[in-house]
Design a protein around this motif. Sequence first.
Motif, PDB file in Angstrom:
ATOM      1  N   SER A 182     -11.730  10.629   3.425  1.00 39.98           N
ATOM      2  CA  SER A 182     -11.657   9.405   2.108  1.00 39.98           C
ATOM      3  C   SER A 182     -11.321  10.178   0.907  1.00 39.98           C
ATOM      4  O   SER A 182     -12.049  11.334   0.551  1.00 39.98           O
ATOM      5  CB  SER A 182     -12.852   8.794   2.134  1.00 39.98           C
ATOM      6  OG  SER A 182     -12.757   7.874   0.944  1.00 39.98           O
ATOM      7  N   ARG A 183     -10.469   9.664   0.081  1.00 36.11           N
ATOM      8  CA  ARG A 183     -10.258  10.216  -1.308  1.00 36.11           C
ATOM      9  C   ARG A 183     -11.271   9.600  -2.178  1.00 36.11           C
ATOM     10  O   ARG A 183     -11.346  10.051  -3.374  1.00 36.11           O
ATOM     11  CB  ARG A 183      -8.850   9.712  -1.751  1.00 36.11           C
ATOM     12  CG  ARG A 183      -7.771  10.810  -0.857  1.00 36.11           C
ATOM     13  CD  ARG A 183      -6.388  10.607  -1.320  1.00 36.11           C
ATOM     14  NE  ARG A 183      -6.331  10.627  -2.566  1.00 36.11           N
ATOM     15  CZ  ARG A 183      -6.242  11.952  -3.422  1.00 36.11           C
ATOM     16  NH1 ARG A 183      -6.051  12.997  -2.676  1.00 36.11           N
ATOM     17  NH2 ARG A 183      -5.980  11.800  -4.662  1.00 36.11           N
ATOM     18  N   ASP A 184     -12.093   8.787  -1.798  1.00 38.77           N
ATOM     19  CA  ASP A 184     -13.119   7.949  -2.695  1.00 38.77           C
ATOM     20  C   ASP A 184     -14.448   8.934  -2.532  1.00 38.77           C
ATOM     21  O   ASP A 184     -14.881   8.677  -1.451  1.00 38.77           O
ATOM     22  CB  ASP A 184     -13.274   6.731  -2.373  1.00 38.77           C
ATOM     23  CG  ASP A 184     -14.413   5.866  -3.270  1.00 38.77           C
ATOM     24  OD1 ASP A 184     -14.985   6.773  -3.947  1.00 38.77           O
ATOM     25  OD2 ASP A 184     -14.335   4.497  -3.279  1.00 38.77           O
TER      26      ASP A 184
ATOM     27  N   ALA B 215     -17.412   6.636  -1.181  1.00 39.52           N
ATOM     28  CA  ALA B 215     -17.199   6.556   0.208  1.00 39.52           C
ATOM     29  C   ALA B 215     -16.811   7.405   1.074  1.00 39.52           C
ATOM     30  O   ALA B 215     -15.703   7.460   1.415  1.00 39.52           O
ATOM     31  CB  ALA B 215     -16.228   5.122   0.236  1.00 39.52           C
TER      32      ALA B 215
ATOM     33  N   ARG C 228       0.886  -1.148   0.013  1.00 33.99           N
ATOM     34  CA  ARG C 228      -0.063  -0.055   0.132  1.00 33.99           C
ATOM     35  C   ARG C 228       0.953   1.447   0.137  1.00 33.99           C
ATOM     36  O   ARG C 228       0.564   2.159  -0.673  1.00 33.99           O
ATOM     37  CB  ARG C 228      -0.901   0.081   1.250  1.00 33.99           C
ATOM     38  CG  ARG C 228      -0.307   0.107   2.488  1.00 33.99           C
ATOM     39  CD  ARG C 228      -1.343   0.047   3.458  1.00 33.99           C
ATOM     40  NE  ARG C 228      -0.668  -0.308   4.819  1.00 33.99           N
ATOM     41  CZ  ARG C 228      -1.229  -1.175   5.464  1.00 33.99           C
ATOM     42  NH1 ARG C 228      -2.145  -1.930   5.459  1.00 33.99           N
ATOM     43  NH2 ARG C 228      -0.409  -1.436   6.833  1.00 33.99           N
TER      44      ARG C 228
ATOM     45  N   HIS D 118     -19.089   8.385   8.831  1.00 38.31           N
ATOM     46  CA  HIS D 118     -19.470   8.176   7.518  1.00 38.31           C
ATOM     47  C   HIS D 118     -20.518   9.322   7.075  1.00 38.31           C
ATOM     48  O   HIS D 118     -21.635   9.738   7.869  1.00 38.31           O
ATOM     49  CB  HIS D 118     -19.912   6.725   7.239  1.00 38.31           C
ATOM     50  CG  HIS D 118     -20.417   6.527   5.983  1.00 38.31           C
ATOM     51  ND1 HIS D 118     -21.758   6.935   5.249  1.00 38.31           N
ATOM     52  CD2 HIS D 118     -19.780   6.108   4.966  1.00 38.31           C
ATOM     53  CE1 HIS D 118     -21.741   6.469   4.190  1.00 38.31           C
ATOM     54  NE2 HIS D 118     -20.500   5.976   3.714  1.00 38.31           N
TER      55      HIS D 118
ATOM     56  N   ARG E 227     -11.920  -3.895   4.417  1.00 37.37           N
ATOM     57  CA  ARG E 227     -11.355  -2.895   3.330  1.00 37.37           C
ATOM     58  C   ARG E 227     -10.289  -1.942   3.779  1.00 37.37           C
ATOM     59  O   ARG E 227      -9.987  -1.931   5.083  1.00 37.37           O
ATOM     60  CB  ARG E 227     -12.628  -2.096   2.959  1.00 37.37           C
ATOM     61  CG  ARG E 227     -13.060  -1.092   4.158  1.00 37.37           C
ATOM     62  CD  ARG E 227     -14.357  -0.307   3.837  1.00 37.37           C
ATOM     63  NE  ARG E 227     -15.533  -0.770   4.418  1.00 37.37           N
ATOM     64  CZ  ARG E 227     -16.638  -0.195   4.137  1.00 37.37           C
ATOM     65  NH1 ARG E 227     -16.948   0.750   3.111  1.00 37.37           N
ATOM     66  NH2 ARG E 227     -18.016  -0.742   4.698  1.00 37.37           N
ATOM     67  N   GLN E 228      -9.849  -1.368   2.570  1.00 42.27           N
ATOM     68  CA  GLN E 228      -8.517  -0.610   2.899  1.00 42.27           C
ATOM     69  C   GLN E 228      -9.091   0.502   2.128  1.00 42.27           C
ATOM     70  O   GLN E 228      -9.080   0.591   0.939  1.00 42.27           O
ATOM     71  CB  GLN E 228      -7.376  -1.598   2.241  1.00 42.27           C
ATOM     72  CG  GLN E 228      -6.200  -0.616   2.524  1.00 42.27           C
ATOM     73  CD  GLN E 228      -4.790  -1.336   2.357  1.00 42.27           C
ATOM     74  OE1 GLN E 228      -4.712  -1.421   1.071  1.00 42.27           O
ATOM     75  NE2 GLN E 228      -4.185  -1.981   3.278  1.00 42.27           N
ATOM     76  N   MET E 229      -8.867   1.661   2.787  1.00 37.76           N
ATOM     77  CA  MET E 229      -9.043   2.898   2.090  1.00 37.76           C
ATOM     78  C   MET E 229      -7.846   4.056   2.246  1.00 37.76           C
ATOM     79  O   MET E 229      -7.266   3.940   3.362  1.00 37.76           O
ATOM     80  CB  MET E 229     -10.429   3.579   2.580  1.00 37.76           C
ATOM     81  CG  MET E 229     -11.536   2.553   2.322  1.00 37.76           C
ATOM     82  SD  MET E 229     -13.106   3.483   3.036  1.00 37.76           S
ATOM     83  CE  MET E 229     -13.234   4.793   2.020  1.00 37.76           C
TER      84      MET E 229
ATOM     85  N   THR F  87      -7.435   0.429   7.403  1.00 39.35           N
ATOM     86  CA  THR F  87      -7.803  -1.043   7.122  1.00 39.35           C
ATOM     87  C   THR F  87      -8.884  -1.277   8.251  1.00 39.35           C
ATOM     88  O   THR F  87      -8.540  -1.132   9.464  1.00 39.35           O
ATOM     89  CB  THR F  87      -6.761  -2.085   7.119  1.00 39.35           C
ATOM     90  OG1 THR F  87      -5.712  -1.728   6.360  1.00 39.35           O
ATOM     91  CG2 THR F  87      -7.210  -3.245   6.845  1.00 39.35           C
TER      92      THR F  87
ATOM     93  N   PHE G 251      -7.040   7.976   2.820  1.00 38.87           N
ATOM     94  CA  PHE G 251      -7.525   9.224   3.545  1.00 38.87           C
ATOM     95  C   PHE G 251      -6.519  10.482   3.141  1.00 38.87           C
ATOM     96  O   PHE G 251      -5.137  10.058   3.394  1.00 38.87           O
ATOM     97  CB  PHE G 251      -8.196   9.351   4.860  1.00 38.87           C
ATOM     98  CG  PHE G 251      -9.066   8.252   5.104  1.00 38.87           C
ATOM     99  CD1 PHE G 251     -10.367   8.869   5.686  1.00 38.87           C
ATOM    100  CD2 PHE G 251      -9.027   6.938   5.003  1.00 38.87           C
ATOM    101  CE1 PHE G 251     -11.406   7.980   5.924  1.00 38.87           C
ATOM    102  CE2 PHE G 251     -10.197   6.075   5.287  1.00 38.87           C
ATOM    103  CZ  PHE G 251     -11.344   6.783   5.729  1.00 38.87           C
TER     104      PHE G 251
END
Length: 106
Positions: free
Chosen positions: A70-72, A75, A3, A90, A53-55, A49, A57
């Motif tokens: 979050s960069r997504d 989400a 990652r 969230h 899931r792994q995201m 993690t 930020f």
Amino acid sequence: MIRFLTLALLFATPVTAQEISTARYSCDRGAQVLASYLNPGDRSFAVLTFEGRQMVFEVALSASGARYVSRDPAAPFVWWTKGDSAMLLHGEGDAEAMIYSECLAG
């Protein structure tokens, strides 16, 4: 380690071992969050993690502590840290819902 390499390639910014730290958080309801913090140059990221899931930020403006978003856009999670404590939310703005409120590094 993969990652970290992915982030370095994604942002075309070299990341050294001194710019990486990792913490494992124990949260309410028995949840676990693994957070790896990367600070290449003048940018800061967190790779979380949790729940299988792994995201990624990126740090955002905050009045106190460190606020990572979050960069997504699909989400919209927020990771807040201050000292050894953290929380995961969230949503966005007034629509933020608490996911984990009592996370402690250790």
